[in-house]
Design a protein around this motif. Structure first.
Motif, PDB file in Angstrom:
ATOM      1  N   GLU A 273      -0.676  12.687  52.847  1.00  0.00           N
ATOM      2  CA  GLU A 273      -0.460  13.463  51.630  1.00  0.00           C
ATOM      3  C   GLU A 273      -1.422  14.643  51.535  1.00  0.00           C
ATOM      4  N   PHE A 274      -2.618  14.481  52.069  1.00  0.00           N
ATOM      5  CA  PHE A 274      -3.569  15.589  52.150  1.00  0.00           C
ATOM      6  C   PHE A 274      -2.958  16.757  52.922  1.00  0.00           C
ATOM      7  N   HIS A 275      -2.348  16.443  54.071  1.00  0.00           N
ATOM      8  CA  HIS A 275      -1.743  17.500  54.875  1.00  0.00           C
ATOM      9  C   HIS A 275      -0.566  18.158  54.160  1.00  0.00           C
ATOM     10  N   HIS A 276       0.183  17.384  53.406  1.00  0.00           N
ATOM     11  CA  HIS A 276       1.292  17.975  52.661  1.00  0.00           C
ATOM     12  C   HIS A 276       0.793  18.958  51.603  1.00  0.00           C
ATOM     13  N   GLN A 277      -0.299  18.623  50.922  1.00  0.00           N
ATOM     14  CA  GLN A 277      -0.787  19.551  49.904  1.00  0.00           C
ATOM     15  C   GLN A 277      -1.426  20.784  50.527  1.00  0.00           C
ATOM     16  N   VAL A 278      -2.005  20.653  51.725  1.00  0.00           N
ATOM     17  CA  VAL A 278      -2.515  21.833  52.418  1.00  0.00           C
ATOM     18  C   VAL A 278      -1.366  22.755  52.791  1.00  0.00           C
ATOM     19  N   LEU A 279      -0.310  22.201  53.388  1.00  0.00           N
ATOM     20  CA  LEU A 279       0.801  23.046  53.816  1.00  0.00           C
ATOM     21  C   LEU A 279       1.539  23.647  52.631  1.00  0.00           C
ATOM     22  N   ALA A 280       1.632  22.910  51.529  1.00  0.00           N
ATOM     23  CA  ALA A 280       2.280  23.460  50.336  1.00  0.00           C
ATOM     24  C   ALA A 280       1.555  24.702  49.848  1.00  0.00           C
ATOM     25  N   ALA A 281       0.227  24.683  49.929  1.00  0.00           N
ATOM     26  CA  ALA A 281      -0.563  25.828  49.479  1.00  0.00           C
ATOM     27  C   ALA A 281      -0.672  26.910  50.534  1.00  0.00           C
ATOM     28  N   ARG A 282      -0.648  26.530  51.795  1.00  0.00           N
ATOM     29  CA  ARG A 282      -0.818  27.479  52.902  1.00  0.00           C
ATOM     30  C   ARG A 282       0.302  27.279  53.925  1.00  0.00           C
ATOM     31  N   PRO A 283       1.524  27.678  53.592  1.00  0.00           N
ATOM     32  CA  PRO A 283       2.651  27.427  54.513  1.00  0.00           C
ATOM     33  C   PRO A 283       2.497  28.084  55.872  1.00  0.00           C
ATOM     34  N   ASP A 284       1.678  29.154  55.959  1.00  0.00           N
ATOM     35  CA  ASP A 284       1.500  29.788  57.267  1.00  0.00           C
ATOM     36  C   ASP A 284       0.642  28.953  58.211  1.00  0.00           C
ATOM     37  N   ALA A 285       0.036  27.857  57.709  1.00  0.00           N
ATOM     38  CA  ALA A 285      -0.749  26.979  58.583  1.00  0.00           C
ATOM     39  C   ALA A 285       0.132  26.250  59.582  1.00  0.00           C
ATOM     40  N   ALA A 286       1.451  26.355  59.426  1.00  0.00           N
ATOM     41  CA  ALA A 286       2.353  25.767  60.407  1.00  0.00           C
ATOM     42  C   ALA A 286       2.219  26.443  61.761  1.00  0.00           C
ATOM     43  N   ASP A 287       1.824  27.712  61.773  1.00  0.00           N
ATOM     44  CA  ASP A 287       1.694  28.393  63.065  1.00  0.00           C
ATOM     45  C   ASP A 287       0.545  29.391  63.126  1.00  0.00           C
ATOM     46  N   HIS A 288      -0.313  29.403  62.109  1.00  0.00           N
ATOM     47  CA  HIS A 288      -1.510  30.245  62.125  1.00  0.00           C
ATOM     48  C   HIS A 288      -2.739  29.376  61.877  1.00  0.00           C
ATOM     49  N   ASP A 289      -3.852  29.752  62.492  1.00  0.00           N
ATOM     50  CA  ASP A 289      -5.091  28.998  62.291  1.00  0.00           C
ATOM     51  C   ASP A 289      -5.433  28.920  60.813  1.00  0.00           C
ATOM     52  N   TYR A 290      -5.657  27.707  60.342  1.00  0.00           N
ATOM     53  CA  TYR A 290      -6.091  27.533  58.959  1.00  0.00           C
ATOM     54  C   TYR A 290      -7.483  28.135  58.769  1.00  0.00           C
ATOM     55  N   ARG A 291      -8.346  27.884  59.751  1.00  0.00           N
ATOM     56  CA  ARG A 291      -9.675  28.500  59.774  1.00  0.00           C
ATOM     57  C   ARG A 291      -9.851  29.162  61.139  1.00  0.00           C
ATOM     58  N   PRO A 292      -9.612  30.445  61.242  1.00  0.00           N
ATOM     59  CA  PRO A 292      -9.701  31.124  62.545  1.00  0.00           C
ATOM     60  C   PRO A 292     -11.093  31.000  63.153  1.00  0.00           C
ATOM     61  N   ARG A 293     -11.137  30.751  64.461  1.00  0.00           N
ATOM     62  CA  ARG A 293     -12.403  30.594  65.188  1.00  0.00           C
ATOM     63  C   ARG A 293     -12.596  31.674  66.250  1.00  0.00           C
ATOM     64  N   ARG A 294     -11.728  32.652  66.275  1.00  0.00           N
ATOM     65  CA  ARG A 294     -11.782  33.718  67.277  1.00  0.00           C
ATOM     66  C   ARG A 294     -11.706  33.163  68.693  1.00  0.00           C
ATOM     67  N   ASP A 295     -10.870  32.158  68.842  1.00  0.00           N
ATOM     68  CA  ASP A 295     -10.715  31.538  70.160  1.00  0.00           C
ATOM     69  C   ASP A 295     -10.059  32.493  71.141  1.00  0.00           C
ATOM     70  N   ARG A 296     -10.491  32.384  72.382  1.00  0.00           N
ATOM     71  CA  ARG A 296      -9.866  33.122  73.476  1.00  0.00           C
ATOM     72  C   ARG A 296      -9.132  32.092  74.345  1.00  0.00           C
ATOM     73  N   TRP A 297      -7.996  31.653  73.823  1.00  0.00           N
ATOM     74  CA  TRP A 297      -7.247  30.586  74.467  1.00  0.00           C
ATOM     75  C   TRP A 297      -6.845  30.969  75.888  1.00  0.00           C
ATOM     76  N   ARG A 298      -6.844  29.982  76.769  1.00  0.00           N
ATOM     77  CA  ARG A 298      -6.443  30.192  78.157  1.00  0.00           C
ATOM     78  C   ARG A 298      -4.931  30.049  78.314  1.00  0.00           C
ATOM     79  N   ARG A 299      -4.401  30.755  79.270  1.00  0.00           N
ATOM     80  CA  ARG A 299      -3.038  30.512  79.729  1.00  0.00           C
ATOM     81  C   ARG A 299      -3.174  29.739  81.048  1.00  0.00           C
ATOM     82  N   ALA A 300      -2.840  28.488  81.008  1.00  0.00           N
ATOM     83  CA  ALA A 300      -3.022  27.618  82.176  1.00  0.00           C
ATOM     84  C   ALA A 300      -1.739  26.833  82.390  1.00  0.00           C
ATOM     85  N   PRO A 301      -0.685  27.493  82.876  1.00  0.00           N
ATOM     86  CA  PRO A 301       0.628  26.832  82.932  1.00  0.00           C
ATOM     87  C   PRO A 301       0.667  25.582  83.798  1.00  0.00           C
ATOM     88  N   LYS A 302      -0.016  25.574  84.936  1.00  0.00           N
ATOM     89  CA  LYS A 302       0.028  24.396  85.804  1.00  0.00           C
ATOM     90  C   LYS A 302      -0.697  23.221  85.173  1.00  0.00           C
TER      91      LYS A 302
END
Length: 457
Positions: A273-302
């Protein structure tokens, strides 16, 4: 004769269904409507495992309605258009609907309200149908914030909230004459084959499992829920996701047990239920960082493909991923280990893993899947976002005898627990004859890479 529509979405049950009960109070005739929504296909959310479970659940719901003099009315197409069409054909004055928290659910509600209003009909939304506590009911006192961003203070408030009473299943449901499509099979809902170990769907199965869970296993939940080999979690999450089981009823019945296992289980319900109330208030958290960390994610397909296939060389991670593919489900501890390995050890964008989970999980839920992934990646609500889970330590702690690993990795069944735990540290010569890969990543190097990418010491 007054008519209303009860639009079923993620509340496929008769017991404790506020939407259906309100419609029955509101009208002499009720249309129990489910729309096979073409919009779901466009979102990529229609996948074989959930389609198979949904088909089971709809058939079970229809059978239960027929026992009460009714039937499930099925339409196929755009959910708003088909709902409005059914309302117009029957002269319904109102449509009752369970409130959702995803962007899709919110847009559906907005469109329905506007279209129905244009026809002088009303939309009535019930916010206590999909969660025990409505998502917006609790906010931090005096802060001006619209939701809790940390679980512990949310849980304290959630525990003291007065949850609505459980509603009985209706004795009778009498719809007006209205056309209906046939009940959809799994293949009509999504192409592809479901996982071979997928559970049966439907309210009847949900209530059978609930009775079994409450009759004994719940009392040991606090001690055993992280024991991977014990398989000691409730496995009720798919039934909660599709609404075959009421979260309010489950909460009341778990609280009635009043033992350490029940208390620990209730806490897990609160996380949902905690997660439901977070998403209700911040629907973009479905695909955007809730708290951005400036990550430099790797592309590592293999390496990502090895993770998906359960061939990383770390047995506990691979066992979790093989279970996911076979059952369309994993216990919470296995999900956390697999997610942490991808997002932090391999340092691959959490969205890649979240999508794979949604492709397979029968309980794949936007709020819980996405926000649990963000928690594991350190971009969500975790108060220790840079913690690293060592899969070797986790395996010794939560699968000490190697039983879980041997269950899901048949190529390792001949090894004893000590050999299973040593496996990732063996050199190539010692691995000779094993049909199992060497580790795809060095843990120390991976930890250093993650800390550098995250910019922490």
């Amino acid at each position: 004769m007054r008519v209303c529509v009860a639009l079923f979405t993620a509340d496929l049950r008769l017991h404790d269904n506020p939407v259906l009960q309100a419609a029955l109070r509101d009208a002499e005739r009720v249309v129990p409507l489910f729309v096979v929504d073409s919009g779901i296909r466009r979102t990529g959310f229609a996948v074989p495992n959930r389609a198979a479970f949904l088909a089971d659940s709809l058939a079970d719901l229809d059978a239960a309605l027929r026992e009460r003099g009714g039937r499930l009315v099925v339409r196929v197409g755009d959910v708003v258009e088909e709902t409005c069409r059914a309302a117009a054909e029957t002269g319904a004055e109102a449509v009752h609907l369970a409130g959702g928290v995803s962007r899709y659910a919110v847009r559906r509600e907005e469109r329905l309200r506007a279209e129905l209003a244009g026809d002088r009909r009303e939309l009535r939304v019930h916010d206590a149908s999909l969660t025990a506590v409505p998502p917006g009911a609790l906010t931090p006192a005096g802060s001006g914030k619209d939701h809790f961003a940390v679980f512990t203070p949310y849980f304290r408030r959630w525990e003291s909230f007065s949850v609505r009473r459980v509603l009985p299943a209706p004795d009778a449901v009498r719809p007006p004459d209205v056309r209906s499509a046939g009940l959809p099979g799994a293949q009509a809902l999504a192409s592809g084959s479901p996982s071979p170990g997928l559970p049966d769907g439907g309210e009847s199965e949900a209530r059978r499992r609930l009775r079994a869970w409450l009759s004994g296993p719940l009392s040991a939940y606090d001690e055993r829920h992280d024991d991977l080999a014990a398989d000691a979690t409730s496995r009720l999450s798919p039934y909660l996701h599709f609404g075959c089981l009421s979260p309010a009823e489950l909460l009341h019945r778990a609280r009635a047990q009043d033992n350490p296992g029940a208390h620990a289980f209730v806490r897990q319900l609160a996380w949902r239920e905690f997660h439901h109330q977070v998403l209700a208030a911040r629907p973009d958290a479905a695909d955007h960082d809730y708290r951005p960390r400036r990550d430099r994610w790797r592309r590592a397909p293999k390496q990502t493909e090895a993770w998906r296939d359960g061939r990383t060389g770390y047995p506990v991670v691979d066992a979790a991923m093989r279970q996911l593919r076979h059952e369309g489900w994993m216990p919470g501890r296995a999900r956390l280990l697999a997610a942490s390995f991808l997002a932090k050890t391999l340092y691959v964008d959490w969205r890649v893993g979240a999508r794979h989970f949604l492709d397979l999980l029968v309980d794949g839920d936007v709020a819980n899947n996405q926000l649990n992934w963000q928690w594991a990646a350190g971009t969500g609500t975790d108060t220790r976002p840079n913690r690293l889970l060592n899969p070797l330590v986790q395996a010794r702690r939560f699968d000490p005898d190697g039983e879980y690993v041997r269950r899901w990795l048949p190529e390792l069944r001949h090894l004893d627990a000590r050999a299973v735990h040593r496996l990732p540290r063996l050199d190539d010569a010692d691995r000779a004859g094993l049909d199992y890969p060497a580790p795809i990543v060095d843990l120390e190097a991976a930890a250093a890479r993650f800390r550098a990418g995250r910019g922490v010491d």
